[in-house]
Structure formats: structure tokens, C-alpha cells
Design a protein around this motif. Structure first.
Motif, PDB file in Angstrom:
ATOM      1  N   SER A 122      69.549  -3.940 -25.785  1.00  0.00           N
ATOM      2  CA  SER A 122      68.298  -3.757 -26.526  1.00  0.00           C
ATOM      3  C   SER A 122      67.141  -3.442 -25.599  1.00  0.00           C
ATOM      4  O   SER A 122      67.128  -3.839 -24.441  1.00  0.00           O
ATOM      5  CB  SER A 122      67.992  -5.000 -27.356  1.00  0.00           C
ATOM      6  N   ALA A 123      66.189  -2.681 -26.116  1.00  0.00           N
ATOM      7  CA  ALA A 123      65.032  -2.269 -25.315  1.00  0.00           C
ATOM      8  C   ALA A 123      63.872  -1.934 -26.240  1.00  0.00           C
ATOM      9  O   ALA A 123      64.076  -1.672 -27.431  1.00  0.00           O
ATOM     10  CB  ALA A 123      65.392  -1.025 -24.496  1.00  0.00           C
ATOM     11  N   TYR A 124      62.666  -1.982 -25.697  1.00  0.00           N
ATOM     12  CA  TYR A 124      61.498  -1.503 -26.437  1.00  0.00           C
ATOM     13  C   TYR A 124      60.924  -0.298 -25.710  1.00  0.00           C
ATOM     14  O   TYR A 124      60.061  -0.442 -24.857  1.00  0.00           O
ATOM     15  CB  TYR A 124      60.430  -2.593 -26.549  1.00  0.00           C
ATOM     16  N   PRO A 125      61.415   0.899 -26.015  1.00  0.00           N
ATOM     17  CA  PRO A 125      60.971   2.076 -25.268  1.00  0.00           C
ATOM     18  C   PRO A 125      59.496   2.379 -25.524  1.00  0.00           C
ATOM     19  O   PRO A 125      58.978   2.132 -26.606  1.00  0.00           O
ATOM     20  CB  PRO A 125      61.832   3.203 -25.826  1.00  0.00           C
ATOM     21  N   LYS A 126      58.862   2.902 -24.475  1.00  0.00           N
ATOM     22  CA  LYS A 126      57.449   3.278 -24.580  1.00  0.00           C
ATOM     23  C   LYS A 126      57.278   4.784 -24.755  1.00  0.00           C
ATOM     24  O   LYS A 126      56.197   5.258 -25.031  1.00  0.00           O
ATOM     25  CB  LYS A 126      56.690   2.845 -23.310  1.00  0.00           C
ATOM     26  N   VAL A 127      58.351   5.540 -24.535  1.00  0.00           N
ATOM     27  CA  VAL A 127      58.228   7.003 -24.659  1.00  0.00           C
ATOM     28  C   VAL A 127      57.991   7.421 -26.102  1.00  0.00           C
ATOM     29  O   VAL A 127      58.383   6.728 -27.028  1.00  0.00           O
ATOM     30  CB  VAL A 127      59.480   7.784 -24.174  1.00  0.00           C
ATOM     31  N   THR A 128      57.341   8.545 -26.271  1.00  0.00           N
ATOM     32  CA  THR A 128      57.129   9.093 -27.609  1.00  0.00           C
ATOM     33  C   THR A 128      57.612  10.537 -27.629  1.00  0.00           C
ATOM     34  O   THR A 128      57.968  11.098 -26.593  1.00  0.00           O
ATOM     35  CB  THR A 128      55.633   9.057 -27.994  1.00  0.00           C
ATOM     36  N   LEU A 129      57.610  11.118 -28.806  1.00  0.00           N
ATOM     37  CA  LEU A 129      58.106  12.497 -28.934  1.00  0.00           C
ATOM     38  C   LEU A 129      57.263  13.469 -28.121  1.00  0.00           C
ATOM     39  O   LEU A 129      57.762  14.482 -27.640  1.00  0.00           O
ATOM     40  CB  LEU A 129      58.123  12.913 -30.409  1.00  0.00           C
ATOM     41  N   SER A 130      55.974  13.146 -27.942  1.00  0.00           N
ATOM     42  CA  SER A 130      55.122  14.080 -27.206  1.00  0.00           C
ATOM     43  C   SER A 130      55.495  14.145 -25.721  1.00  0.00           C
ATOM     44  O   SER A 130      55.107  15.073 -25.029  1.00  0.00           O
ATOM     45  CB  SER A 130      53.658  13.699 -27.369  1.00  0.00           C
ATOM     46  N   SER A 131      56.273  13.175 -25.245  1.00  0.00           N
ATOM     47  CA  SER A 131      56.691  13.286 -23.849  1.00  0.00           C
ATOM     48  C   SER A 131      57.936  14.150 -23.694  1.00  0.00           C
ATOM     49  O   SER A 131      58.436  14.333 -22.595  1.00  0.00           O
ATOM     50  CB  SER A 131      56.895  11.900 -23.226  1.00  0.00           C
ATOM     51  N   MET A 132      58.444  14.673 -24.818  1.00  0.00           N
ATOM     52  CA  MET A 132      59.613  15.548 -24.723  1.00  0.00           C
ATOM     53  C   MET A 132      59.208  17.005 -24.898  1.00  0.00           C
ATOM     54  O   MET A 132      58.289  17.322 -25.639  1.00  0.00           O
ATOM     55  CB  MET A 132      60.635  15.199 -25.815  1.00  0.00           C
ATOM     56  N   VAL A 133      59.940  17.874 -24.211  1.00  0.00           N
ATOM     57  CA  VAL A 133      59.761  19.308 -24.424  1.00  0.00           C
ATOM     58  C   VAL A 133      60.833  19.719 -25.426  1.00  0.00           C
ATOM     59  O   VAL A 133      62.016  19.646 -25.121  1.00  0.00           O
ATOM     60  CB  VAL A 133      59.937  20.083 -23.099  1.00  0.00           C
ATOM     61  N   LEU A 134      60.410  20.097 -26.629  1.00  0.00           N
ATOM     62  CA  LEU A 134      61.371  20.364 -27.699  1.00  0.00           C
ATOM     63  C   LEU A 134      61.086  21.712 -28.351  1.00  0.00           C
ATOM     64  O   LEU A 134      59.944  22.172 -28.352  1.00  0.00           O
ATOM     65  CB  LEU A 134      61.256  19.277 -28.782  1.00  0.00           C
ATOM     66  N   SER A 135      62.121  22.321 -28.923  1.00  0.00           N
ATOM     67  CA  SER A 135      61.886  23.552 -29.686  1.00  0.00           C
ATOM     68  C   SER A 135      61.077  23.180 -30.927  1.00  0.00           C
ATOM     69  O   SER A 135      61.093  22.031 -31.368  1.00  0.00           O
ATOM     70  CB  SER A 135      63.220  24.172 -30.106  1.00  0.00           C
ATOM     71  N   ASP A 136      60.371  24.160 -31.483  1.00  0.00           N
ATOM     72  CA  ASP A 136      59.547  23.885 -32.665  1.00  0.00           C
ATOM     73  C   ASP A 136      60.385  23.304 -33.789  1.00  0.00           C
ATOM     74  O   ASP A 136      59.963  22.380 -34.487  1.00  0.00           O
ATOM     75  CB  ASP A 136      58.865  25.167 -33.162  1.00  0.00           C
ATOM     76  N   ASP A 137      61.580  23.854 -33.941  1.00  0.00           N
ATOM     77  CA  ASP A 137      62.439  23.407 -35.031  1.00  0.00           C
ATOM     78  C   ASP A 137      62.802  21.925 -34.884  1.00  0.00           C
ATOM     79  O   ASP A 137      62.627  21.136 -35.813  1.00  0.00           O
ATOM     80  CB  ASP A 137      63.708  24.271 -35.051  1.00  0.00           C
ATOM     81  N   ILE A 138      63.274  21.546 -33.703  1.00  0.00           N
ATOM     82  CA  ILE A 138      63.680  20.149 -33.503  1.00  0.00           C
ATOM     83  C   ILE A 138      62.468  19.223 -33.569  1.00  0.00           C
ATOM     84  O   ILE A 138      62.521  18.150 -34.180  1.00  0.00           O
ATOM     85  CB  ILE A 138      64.462  19.988 -32.178  1.00  0.00           C
ATOM     86  N   ALA A 139      61.360  19.662 -32.977  1.00  0.00           N
ATOM     87  CA  ALA A 139      60.151  18.832 -33.022  1.00  0.00           C
ATOM     88  C   ALA A 139      59.753  18.577 -34.474  1.00  0.00           C
ATOM     89  O   ALA A 139      59.404  17.440 -34.842  1.00  0.00           O
ATOM     90  CB  ALA A 139      59.019  19.510 -32.264  1.00  0.00           C
ATOM     91  N   ALA A 140      59.831  19.613 -35.299  1.00  0.00           N
ATOM     92  CA  ALA A 140      59.437  19.457 -36.701  1.00  0.00           C
ATOM     93  C   ALA A 140      60.377  18.505 -37.430  1.00  0.00           C
ATOM     94  O   ALA A 140      59.960  17.655 -38.211  1.00  0.00           O
ATOM     95  CB  ALA A 140      59.419  20.821 -37.397  1.00  0.00           C
ATOM     96  N   ARG A 141      61.665  18.639 -37.143  1.00  0.00           N
ATOM     97  CA  ARG A 141      62.632  17.793 -37.848  1.00  0.00           C
ATOM     98  C   ARG A 141      62.489  16.335 -37.438  1.00  0.00           C
ATOM     99  O   ARG A 141      62.559  15.435 -38.274  1.00  0.00           O
ATOM    100  CB  ARG A 141      64.046  18.312 -37.599  1.00  0.00           C
ATOM    101  N   LEU A 142      62.272  16.096 -36.154  1.00  0.00           N
ATOM    102  CA  LEU A 142      62.101  14.701 -35.709  1.00  0.00           C
ATOM    103  C   LEU A 142      60.787  14.142 -36.253  1.00  0.00           C
ATOM    104  O   LEU A 142      60.711  12.977 -36.654  1.00  0.00           O
ATOM    105  CB  LEU A 142      62.143  14.620 -34.181  1.00  0.00           C
ATOM    106  N   GLY A 143      59.763  14.994 -36.280  1.00  0.00           N
ATOM    107  CA  GLY A 143      58.476  14.560 -36.818  1.00  0.00           C
ATOM    108  C   GLY A 143      58.595  14.141 -38.276  1.00  0.00           C
ATOM    109  O   GLY A 143      57.996  13.166 -38.714  1.00  0.00           O
ATOM    110  N   ARG A 144      59.421  14.892 -39.011  1.00  0.00           N
ATOM    111  CA  ARG A 144      59.620  14.580 -40.422  1.00  0.00           C
ATOM    112  C   ARG A 144      60.312  13.218 -40.598  1.00  0.00           C
ATOM    113  O   ARG A 144      59.965  12.445 -41.480  1.00  0.00           O
ATOM    114  CB  ARG A 144      60.467  15.683 -41.052  1.00  0.00           C
ATOM    115  N   ILE A 145      61.283  12.954 -39.728  1.00  0.00           N
ATOM    116  CA  ILE A 145      61.982  11.663 -39.795  1.00  0.00           C
ATOM    117  C   ILE A 145      60.985  10.519 -39.573  1.00  0.00           C
ATOM    118  O   ILE A 145      60.968   9.527 -40.312  1.00  0.00           O
ATOM    119  CB  ILE A 145      63.073  11.586 -38.696  1.00  0.00           C
TER     120      ILE A 145
END
Ligand SMILES: Nc1ncnc2c1ncn2[C@@H]1O[C@H](COP(=O)(O)OP(=O)(O)O)[C@@H](O)[C@H]1O
Ligand SMILES: [Mg+2]
Length: 336
Positions: A82-105
Motif C-alpha cells: 500500500s502507498a499514498y502516491p503524490k503524483v497526479t495526471l499532470s505529471s505524465m506526458v500523455l496523448s490527448d486521447d488517453i489524457a481525456a479518458r483518464l480525466g473522465r474516470i
């Protein structure tokens, strides 16, 4: 409801342990749902949500009350990290499509109460597919970070090899925890379930595990836990299994622009001038996100130790080429 559950409810009331009380109520909700009483399950869940919301009234705005570190209990200890990660989606370089899908989740999870008011449930089951180092684990961390939830990781291949014969039982424990403790659950090495089918040592174990996973995926999830299954090989996964995921996300190697963005972020203040990049394109190509990060880290360490204020493009070129060579070696070995 069984006497055992009434006793547990009363005990948590006497102890003043409201978390426990609500968690038992959710277990009962899950059970009701399993037995086909969706209305009752829904009523229970709403009440639990209401109780939880009321508790937060009067607390400082921003919802920044610290969550106690959730640890898997009893038999799951040692199987689940178990862990409490501090990273967020903005720290990832993602394609627009994947970024949108993860954002929706993330949005569906955050606004799940609104969805429920309209008879909808948030997406909870996702399959992450892609070569090693392309960001599956990081995605799990980032989703947990965005939602401020604990991340629980289980490596299924390790579970199989350590507990062969008892895997189905261990999986059941895990599913119970998923129903009881809201979190992001990463079932890593998920292909272990598919890969071992047809194993001559198998005495129906894989079938049982697969069936229990299938049944679990059909159950309503009483805590809105996110369940992410990650695999490097999509081809050995059962189609029946793949169909049950709300989202299937495929991770690919980055294109040159994404590769550069990943390296530049990682170089941070050691980033060099933009004009040096065109010459590095060939070296960037074909490396995974993870390999790019390693090459960038190596160069940053050199710069620090040499007391340089910028990384040198030549050093990066060499580090990338080293990664390319390593990759070539492994590819030759694995195709033998
Ligand atoms: N989209 C991304 N943006 C930035 N860095 C990434 C990305 N994907 C992966 N990385 C980097 O690569 C490393 C390895 O990725 P990881 O998520 O562990 O890969 P996988 O689980 O798919 O094997 C991460 O720790 C992170 O540093
Ligand atoms: Mg991983």
C-alpha cells in the motif's frame, strides 16, 4: 442480515467506531446487491454516504483531512503493497486521447454522487495494456494521487507462484478488501491468469480463479474502489474477461515529441537549449517512457557531480544510445 452482522454493528456503535460501523453497513449493502436486492443495497449506500458527508460538515474546507494509512489486514499482509502516491495526471506526458479518458474516470469518481442521483454508476474497472515501462503503474499512482486514495498493488504472478492451490481463496480476500476499503487497486501482471491456462500442473485452479474474477467484476462495487488490471500481453487475455472492463487503455511507445517532453521534464533545471534537440531525434526513437526517464536521470546525476549548470546534449545522446543497445540485446535474446 445475520446475527453476526447485528453484533458487529452494535459493537462498533459501543466502541464509537463509526468507520467500522459504516464499513459493515457497506458490506451488508454488497451482500444485498449480490442477492439481487439492488434497491435495498442502494438505500444503504446512500445512507452511508449521507453519514460520511455529515461528518465532514464543519471541517476545514478543501477536504484536506488526512486519511489514516490504510493497510491490508490479516492474511492479505505481504501480498498487497500500500502507498499514498503524490503524483497526479499532470505529471505524465500523455496523448490527448488517453489524457481525456483518464480525466473522465477521475471526474466520474469525484462526482459519483451526481451520477447516482441519475441512476448511473462511475466507471470502476479498467484494463491497462502496454509494453513494460510505458506508464501503467504510473497511471495507477496518478489516479490514486488525483483522487487522494490509497494505492494497493497486488502482483498476481507472485501470488500464483507463492500460493498455488490457494489462489482463489486469496483473491476472495482481496475482493472483500476492495468492497470494504475504497482505494485504487492495481492488479499487476494480470496476464498471469490467462498465461497459466493449460498449465499441466493446474488442477482447475486457474479456472476457479478466473471464474471468481469474472463473478467479482459483475458485482456492484460498494465502495467505488477503482480496479485497474495491468498487463504487458493482451493476446493471452480471455476475451470474456476483456469485455467486462469499463475502459481498456492501450499504452504505446512515445513519439519523438512526447519522448522529448518526458526527457525535458526530467532534466528540470538542467535542461539544455532547444536547438540541440533535432540532432537527438534518432536516439529518442523506440525507447519506452521508463527508459527515457532512466537516461535523463543518468545525465542529471553526471551534471550534478560535475558541478555543471546544464546537462550536455552529447551526454544525453550517449545515455540514450546505451539504452538502445541494451534494448537491442534483450530483443535478440527473447526472439531466439
Ligand atoms: N506518460 C508518462 N509520462 C512521464 N513519465 C512516464 C510516463 N510513463 C512512464 N513514465 C516513467 O517511466 C517509469 C516506468 O513506468 P511504469 O508506469 O512503471 O511502466 P509500466 O508499469 O507500464 O511497466 C515511471 O516510473 C515514470 O518515471
Ligand atoms: Mg508496472
Amino acid at each position: 442480515m445475520s446475527t453476526k452482522q447485528i453484533l458487529a454493528l452494535l459493537n462498533s456503535h459501543i466502541d464509537g467506531d463509526e468507520d467500522q460501523l459504516l464499513s459493515i453497513a457497506l458490506q451488508i449493502a454488497a451482500q444485498e446487491a449480490r442477492q439481487g436486492r439492488a434497491d435495498d443495497a442502494e438505500k444503504l449506500k446512500r445512507l452511508v454516504q449521507k453519514a460520511r458527508d455529515q461528518r465532514h460538515v464543519g471541517k476545514p474546507a478543501g477536504g484536506q483531512t488526512p486519511i489514516p494509512l490504510a493497510r491490508p489486514r490479516g492474511e492479505l499482509q505481504g501480498l498487497v503493497e500500500s502507498a499514498y502516491p503524490k503524483v497526479t495526471l499532470s505529471s505524465m506526458v500523455l496523448s490527448d486521447d488517453i489524457a481525456a479518458r483518464l480525466g473522465r474516470i477521475v471526474r466520474q469518481q469525484q462526482e459519483r454522487a451526481t451520477l447516482r442521483e441519475h441512476g448511473q454508476t462511475p466507471a470502476t474497472h479498467m484494463l491497462l495494456v502496454g509494453l513494460p515501462g510505458t506508464g501503467k503503474t504510473m497511471t495507477a499512482s496518478a489516479l490514486a494521487g488525483e483522487l487522494r486514495l490509497p494505492l494497493f498493488t497486488v502482483r498476481l504472478e507472485a501470488l500464483f507462484s507463492r500460493f498455488f492451490g490457494e489462489t482463489a481463496g486469496k483473491m476472495r480476500l482481496l475482493f472483500d478488501q476492495i468492497a470494504q476499503t475504497r482505494g485504487v487497486y492495481l492488479l499487476d501482471e494480470f496476464d498471469a491468469i490467462g498465461a497459466r491456462r493449460g498449465d499441466p500442473n493446474d488442477v482447475g485452479e486457474i479456472r476457479r480463479v478466473l471464474n471468481s474474477v469474472l463473478a467479482f467484476m459483475e458485482e456492484p462495487n460498494s465502495t467505488d474502489s477503482l480496479v485497474l488490471a495491468a498487463t504487458n500481453h493482451v493476446e493471452i487475455l480471455d476475451e470474456a474477461l476483456a469485455r467486462r472492463f469499463d475502459e481498456v487503455i492501450e499504452y504505446t511507445l512515445p513519439d519523438v515529441a512526447a519522448a522529448r517532453a518526458i526527457v525535458e521534464r526530467r532534466l528540470g533545471k538542467f535542461k539544455f537549449a532547444a536547438k540541440a534537440w533535432p540532432a537527438l531525434e534518432t536516439a529518442l526513437e523506440g525507447l519506452s517512457q521508463g527508459e527515457l526517464v532512466r537516461a535523463a536521470d543518468a545525465v542529471v546525476k553526471d551534471a550534478i557531480l560535475e558541478g555543471a549548470s546544464k546537462a550536455s546534449p552529447e551526454a544525453l545522446q550517449r545515455a540514450l544510445e546505451n539504452r538502445q543497445t541494451l534494448k537491442g540485446k534483450f530483443r535478440r535474446q527473447s526472439s531466439r
